[in-house]
Design a protein around this motif. Structure first.
Motif, short mmCIF file in Angstrom:
data_model
loop_
_atom_site.label_atom_id
_atom_site.label_comp_id
_atom_site.label_asym_id
_atom_site.label_seq_id
_atom_site.Cartn_x
_atom_site.Cartn_y
_atom_site.Cartn_z
N ALA A 28 0.83 -1.21 0.00
CA ALA A 28 0.00 0.00 0.00
C ALA A 28 0.86 1.25 0.00
O ALA A 28 0.56 2.23 -0.70
N ALA A 29 1.95 1.26 0.76
CA ALA A 29 2.83 2.43 0.78
C ALA A 29 3.49 2.64 -0.58
O ALA A 29 3.56 3.78 -1.07
N ILE A 30 3.94 1.56 -1.21
CA ILE A 30 4.53 1.67 -2.53
C ILE A 30 3.48 2.13 -3.54
O ILE A 30 3.78 2.94 -4.44
N THR A 31 2.26 1.65 -3.40
CA THR A 31 1.18 2.05 -4.29
C THR A 31 0.93 3.55 -4.20
O THR A 31 0.76 4.23 -5.22
N GLY A 36 1.16 8.67 -6.73
CA GLY A 36 1.57 10.07 -6.62
C GLY A 36 2.54 10.46 -7.71
O GLY A 36 2.42 11.55 -8.29
N ALA A 37 3.51 9.60 -8.01
CA ALA A 37 4.47 9.89 -9.08
C ALA A 37 3.79 9.96 -10.44
O ALA A 37 4.09 10.84 -11.26
N ALA A 38 2.85 9.05 -10.70
CA ALA A 38 2.15 9.06 -11.98
C ALA A 38 1.30 10.31 -12.13
O ALA A 38 1.29 10.95 -13.19
N LEU A 39 0.58 10.67 -11.07
CA LEU A 39 -0.24 11.87 -11.13
C LEU A 39 0.62 13.11 -11.30
O LEU A 39 0.26 14.02 -12.08
N ALA A 40 1.75 13.19 -10.61
CA ALA A 40 2.64 14.34 -10.75
C ALA A 40 3.22 14.42 -12.15
O ALA A 40 3.34 15.51 -12.73
N TRP A 41 3.55 13.26 -12.72
CA TRP A 41 4.10 13.25 -14.06
C TRP A 41 3.08 13.74 -15.09
O TRP A 41 3.41 14.54 -15.97
N PHE A 42 1.84 13.26 -14.98
CA PHE A 42 0.81 13.72 -15.91
C PHE A 42 0.49 15.19 -15.70
O PHE A 42 0.24 15.92 -16.66
N TRP A 43 0.49 15.63 -14.45
CA TRP A 43 0.19 17.04 -14.17
C TRP A 43 1.31 17.94 -14.70
O TRP A 43 1.06 19.00 -15.25
#
Length: 90
Positions: A28-31, A36-43
């Motif tokens: 869950a922590a890795i998820t 967060g990384a994916a959302l930041a990258w798309f943003w």
């Protein structure tokens, strides 16, 4: 005929399930980090996308990672406790 499973012992079962819960906490922590990384990258890409895109990305990544972690953890639980041997042929 099946033999008794080591998971029939309450102490062994409690230990095995505690280990599975620890694994799920790590997954869950890795998820959370990956989502967060994916959302930041798309943003950061600057492309105009709908909020539905972010919801779909979050649910897709989180659902896949958590389900994979849960199933993998159950395989480790079954194999690590000797439960698989209790079900096998004599």
């Amino acid at each position: 005929m099946t033999r008794n499973s080591p998971l029939d012992d309450p102490a062994a079962a409690a230990f095995a399930w505690a280990r599975w819960r620890r694994l799920m906490a790590v997954v869950a922590a890795i998820t959370v980090l990956v989502v967060g990384a994916a959302l930041a990258w798309f943003w950061a890409s600057g492309e105009p996308v709908s909020v539905h895109f972010y919801i779909a990305i979050t649910l897709g990544i989180a659902g896949t990672m958590l389900l994979t972690g849960a199933l993998m953890g159950l395989v480790f639980l079954s194999s690590g406790t000797g439960h698989d041997d209790a079900v096998g042929p004599d």
